[in-house]
Design a protein around this motif. Structure first.
Motif, mmCIF file in Angstrom:
data_model
loop_
_atom_site.group_PDB
_atom_site.id
_atom_site.type_symbol
_atom_site.label_atom_id
_atom_site.label_comp_id
_atom_site.label_asym_id
_atom_site.label_seq_id
_atom_site.Cartn_x
_atom_site.Cartn_y
_atom_site.Cartn_z
ATOM 1 N N TYR A 44 31.279 36.086 36.497
ATOM 2 C CA TYR A 44 32.057 36.965 37.478
ATOM 3 C C TYR A 44 32.422 38.219 36.643
ATOM 4 N N VAL A 49 36.188 40.023 42.668
ATOM 5 C CA VAL A 49 36.065 38.641 43.237
ATOM 6 C C VAL A 49 37.122 38.471 44.422
ATOM 7 N N PRO A 83 36.359 38.748 35.807
ATOM 8 C CA PRO A 83 36.231 39.484 36.946
ATOM 9 C C PRO A 83 37.106 41.102 36.471
#
Length: 89
Positions: A44, A49, A83
Motif C-alpha cells: 500500500y 487507502v 499508505p
C-alpha cells in the motif's frame, strides 16, 4: 478535509490525525478486521487507502512485540505504516 479526485470532483469529510496534503492512488479494502496489517503492508506504499468498514479502530491495536513461530511479527506486515493516507468511510 477534502478529497480531490483527478477529474476535479471534491469530496468533503471530517479530518482526524495528521492534516497534510498528500497525493496517491486511491484504493479500498472491505475487511472487517486486520487494519493494523493493512496499514503496515508495503504493497500500500504511496497509496491512499479507503477502509469501508465503519468499526475500524474499535478493538485497539495489537501487541507489536508478539512474534509468530518463525520469529516474525504476529500482528504487523512490517515495522512502519506505508499508505500516504487513510480514509475511513
Amino acid at each position: 478535509g477534502t478529497l480531490v479526485l483527478e477529474d476535479g470532483t471534491r469530496l468533503r469529510g471530517v479530518s482526524f490525525g495528521s492534516e497534510e496534503t498528500v497525493a496517491g492512488e486511491l484504493v479500498f479494502t472491505t475487511g472487517m478486521v486486520g487494519y493494523p496489517e493493512t496499514l503496515t503492508d508495503p504493497s500500500y506504499a504511496k497509496q491512499i487507502v479507503v477502509m469501508t468498514y465503519p468499526i475500524v479502530g474499535n478493538y485497539g491495536v495489537p501487541d507489536g512485540e508478539e512474534l509468530d513461530t518463525l520469529g516474525l511479527s504476529a500482528n504487523f506486515e512490517s515495522d512502519r505504516i506505508h499508505p500516504a493516507g487513510v480514509i475511513v468511510a
